[in-house]
Design a protein around this motif. Structure first.
Motif, PDB file in Angstrom:
ATOM      1  N   PHE A  70       8.490   7.142  -5.778  1.00  0.00           N
ATOM      2  CA  PHE A  70       7.401   8.115  -5.626  1.00  0.00           C
ATOM      3  C   PHE A  70       6.238   7.726  -6.520  1.00  0.00           C
ATOM      4  O   PHE A  70       6.400   7.009  -7.514  1.00  0.00           O
ATOM      5  CB  PHE A  70       7.873   9.546  -5.936  1.00  0.00           C
ATOM      6  CG  PHE A  70       8.323   9.765  -7.342  1.00  0.00           C
ATOM      7  CD1 PHE A  70       7.416  10.082  -8.353  1.00  0.00           C
ATOM      8  CD2 PHE A  70       9.671   9.659  -7.686  1.00  0.00           C
ATOM      9  CE1 PHE A  70       7.831  10.291  -9.661  1.00  0.00           C
ATOM     10  CE2 PHE A  70      10.097   9.869  -8.990  1.00  0.00           C
ATOM     11  CZ  PHE A  70       9.175  10.192  -9.968  1.00  0.00           C
ATOM     12  N   ALA A  71       5.073   8.207  -6.147  1.00  0.00           N
ATOM     13  CA  ALA A  71       3.860   8.047  -6.959  1.00  0.00           C
ATOM     14  C   ALA A  71       3.331   9.433  -7.269  1.00  0.00           C
ATOM     15  O   ALA A  71       3.436  10.352  -6.438  1.00  0.00           O
ATOM     16  CB  ALA A  71       2.814   7.231  -6.207  1.00  0.00           C
ATOM     17  N   LEU A 114       0.855  -1.185   0.000  1.00  0.00           N
ATOM     18  CA  LEU A 114       0.000   0.000   0.000  1.00  0.00           C
ATOM     19  C   LEU A 114       0.893   1.237   0.000  1.00  0.00           C
ATOM     20  O   LEU A 114       1.769   1.381   0.858  1.00  0.00           O
ATOM     21  CB  LEU A 114      -0.904   0.001   1.235  1.00  0.00           C
ATOM     22  CG  LEU A 114      -1.799   1.224   1.390  1.00  0.00           C
ATOM     23  CD1 LEU A 114      -2.779   1.361   0.221  1.00  0.00           C
ATOM     24  CD2 LEU A 114      -2.544   1.170   2.714  1.00  0.00           C
ATOM     25  N   ILE A 115       0.671   2.110  -0.977  1.00  0.00           N
ATOM     26  CA  ILE A 115       1.478   3.333  -1.063  1.00  0.00           C
ATOM     27  C   ILE A 115       0.778   4.478  -0.333  1.00  0.00           C
ATOM     28  O   ILE A 115       1.351   5.095   0.560  1.00  0.00           O
ATOM     29  CB  ILE A 115       1.732   3.711  -2.543  1.00  0.00           C
ATOM     30  CG1 ILE A 115       2.536   2.595  -3.229  1.00  0.00           C
ATOM     31  CG2 ILE A 115       2.475   5.037  -2.633  1.00  0.00           C
ATOM     32  CD1 ILE A 115       2.689   2.796  -4.734  1.00  0.00           C
ATOM     33  N   VAL A 165      -3.850   3.445  -3.543  1.00  0.00           N
ATOM     34  CA  VAL A 165      -2.811   3.271  -4.553  1.00  0.00           C
ATOM     35  C   VAL A 165      -1.823   2.234  -4.045  1.00  0.00           C
ATOM     36  O   VAL A 165      -1.342   2.324  -2.901  1.00  0.00           O
ATOM     37  CB  VAL A 165      -2.096   4.618  -4.831  1.00  0.00           C
ATOM     38  CG1 VAL A 165      -0.965   4.427  -5.845  1.00  0.00           C
ATOM     39  CG2 VAL A 165      -3.095   5.659  -5.333  1.00  0.00           C
ATOM     40  N   TRP A 166      -1.554   1.248  -4.889  1.00  0.00           N
ATOM     41  CA  TRP A 166      -0.727   0.104  -4.506  1.00  0.00           C
ATOM     42  C   TRP A 166       0.442  -0.078  -5.441  1.00  0.00           C
ATOM     43  O   TRP A 166       0.316   0.146  -6.651  1.00  0.00           O
ATOM     44  CB  TRP A 166      -1.560  -1.185  -4.567  1.00  0.00           C
ATOM     45  CG  TRP A 166      -2.724  -1.241  -3.642  1.00  0.00           C
ATOM     46  CD1 TRP A 166      -3.963  -0.709  -3.856  1.00  0.00           C
ATOM     47  CD2 TRP A 166      -2.763  -1.865  -2.362  1.00  0.00           C
ATOM     48  NE1 TRP A 166      -4.775  -0.976  -2.772  1.00  0.00           N
ATOM     49  CE2 TRP A 166      -4.062  -1.688  -1.843  1.00  0.00           C
ATOM     50  CE3 TRP A 166      -1.826  -2.573  -1.608  1.00  0.00           C
ATOM     51  CZ2 TRP A 166      -4.442  -2.175  -0.612  1.00  0.00           C
ATOM     52  CZ3 TRP A 166      -2.198  -3.063  -0.374  1.00  0.00           C
ATOM     53  CH2 TRP A 166      -3.496  -2.864   0.126  1.00  0.00           C
ATOM     54  N   LEU A 167       1.523  -0.547  -4.895  1.00  0.00           N
ATOM     55  CA  LEU A 167       2.612  -1.073  -5.715  1.00  0.00           C
ATOM     56  C   LEU A 167       2.254  -2.531  -5.975  1.00  0.00           C
ATOM     57  O   LEU A 167       2.231  -3.349  -5.046  1.00  0.00           O
ATOM     58  CB  LEU A 167       3.944  -0.950  -4.978  1.00  0.00           C
ATOM     59  CG  LEU A 167       5.169  -1.483  -5.714  1.00  0.00           C
ATOM     60  CD1 LEU A 167       5.404  -0.733  -7.007  1.00  0.00           C
ATOM     61  CD2 LEU A 167       6.400  -1.402  -4.816  1.00  0.00           C
ATOM     62  N   ASN A 168       1.944  -2.854  -7.218  1.00  0.00           N
ATOM     63  CA  ASN A 168       1.400  -4.166  -7.535  1.00  0.00           C
ATOM     64  C   ASN A 168       2.456  -5.250  -7.509  1.00  0.00           C
ATOM     65  O   ASN A 168       2.231  -6.345  -6.991  1.00  0.00           O
ATOM     66  CB  ASN A 168       0.729  -4.105  -8.909  1.00  0.00           C
ATOM     67  CG  ASN A 168      -0.146  -5.291  -9.180  1.00  0.00           C
ATOM     68  OD1 ASN A 168      -0.732  -5.860  -8.255  1.00  0.00           O
ATOM     69  ND2 ASN A 168      -0.244  -5.673 -10.425  1.00  0.00           N
ATOM     70  N   ARG A 209       6.071  10.284  -1.670  1.00  0.00           N
ATOM     71  CA  ARG A 209       7.341   9.565  -1.563  1.00  0.00           C
ATOM     72  C   ARG A 209       7.165   8.321  -0.702  1.00  0.00           C
ATOM     73  O   ARG A 209       6.478   8.351   0.311  1.00  0.00           O
ATOM     74  CB  ARG A 209       8.395  10.483  -0.925  1.00  0.00           C
ATOM     75  CG  ARG A 209       8.756  11.694  -1.779  1.00  0.00           C
ATOM     76  CD  ARG A 209       9.535  12.717  -0.964  1.00  0.00           C
ATOM     77  NE  ARG A 209      10.657  12.120  -0.278  1.00  0.00           N
ATOM     78  CZ  ARG A 209      11.901  12.061  -0.749  1.00  0.00           C
ATOM     79  NH1 ARG A 209      12.191  12.622  -1.899  1.00  0.00           N
ATOM     80  NH2 ARG A 209      12.850  11.478  -0.061  1.00  0.00           N
ATOM     81  N   PHE A 210       7.800   7.235  -1.088  1.00  0.00           N
ATOM     82  CA  PHE A 210       7.787   6.022  -0.282  1.00  0.00           C
ATOM     83  C   PHE A 210       9.069   5.249  -0.552  1.00  0.00           C
ATOM     84  O   PHE A 210       9.881   5.651  -1.407  1.00  0.00           O
ATOM     85  CB  PHE A 210       6.531   5.174  -0.581  1.00  0.00           C
ATOM     86  CG  PHE A 210       6.427   4.652  -1.978  1.00  0.00           C
ATOM     87  CD1 PHE A 210       5.972   5.458  -3.027  1.00  0.00           C
ATOM     88  CD2 PHE A 210       6.773   3.338  -2.278  1.00  0.00           C
ATOM     89  CE1 PHE A 210       5.872   4.966  -4.319  1.00  0.00           C
ATOM     90  CE2 PHE A 210       6.664   2.826  -3.558  1.00  0.00           C
ATOM     91  CZ  PHE A 210       6.211   3.661  -4.585  1.00  0.00           C
ATOM     92  N   GLU A 211       9.249   4.184   0.183  1.00  0.00           N
ATOM     93  CA  GLU A 211      10.451   3.372   0.013  1.00  0.00           C
ATOM     94  C   GLU A 211      10.055   1.920  -0.208  1.00  0.00           C
ATOM     95  O   GLU A 211       9.038   1.456   0.312  1.00  0.00           O
ATOM     96  CB  GLU A 211      11.336   3.453   1.261  1.00  0.00           C
ATOM     97  CG  GLU A 211      11.974   4.813   1.443  1.00  0.00           C
ATOM     98  CD  GLU A 211      12.931   4.831   2.617  1.00  0.00           C
ATOM     99  OE1 GLU A 211      13.912   5.590   2.537  1.00  0.00           O
ATOM    100  OE2 GLU A 211      12.707   4.100   3.601  1.00  0.00           O
TER     101      GLU A 211
END
Ligand code: FES
Length: 119
Positions: A37-38, A8-9, A112-115, A23-25
């Motif tokens: 980042f998204a 999960l972003i 919003v997810w990183l699939n 921003r995420f890691e």
């Protein structure tokens, strides 16, 4: 090897069209963390590793401001390379012709997810 679970972003509402990046890691198997980042552009979410093609440093120097004033390019704050928000392709700057590393990002049920984790 089994696919890694989606990450999960952020909530969809946190990504304004042409607004600040989220921003995420991404944690790696070796314990390192990849900055990423998204963004939202023309209604669609996109995600990239936060790494300029020219020199491997973060594009935004920590504040999520990646869109230029036109709202149609992502800009590297260090030397000004411009990337297309929907493709990551660099059209101007020292890394012209290269592309950001795109992530498989999806939007579902207001999130919003990183699939798929990048390999
Ligand atoms: S470090 Fe990004 S354009 Fe030079």
């Amino acid at each position: 090897m089994a696919a890694a679970p989606a990450l999960l972003i952020c909530a969809s509402a946190q990504l304004e069209d042409g607004g600040l990046a989220y921003r995420f890691e991404i944690a790696q198997a070796d314990g390192s963390r990849l900055p990423a980042f998204a963004i939202r552009y023309r209604g669609q979410v996109h995600g990239y590793l936060n790494r300029c093609c020219h020199v491997p440093i973060e594009l935004d120097l920590q504040d999520g401001k990646l869109f230029d004033l036109s709202g149609h390019h992502l800009i590297c704050s260090t030397h000004g390379a411009r990337y297309h928000p929907a493709t990551g392709y660099c059209s101007w700057g020292p890394c012209r012709g290269q592309s950001l590393t795109a992530l498989d990002v999806i939007e579902e049920n207001g999130q919003v997810w990183l699939n798929v984790m990048p390999g």
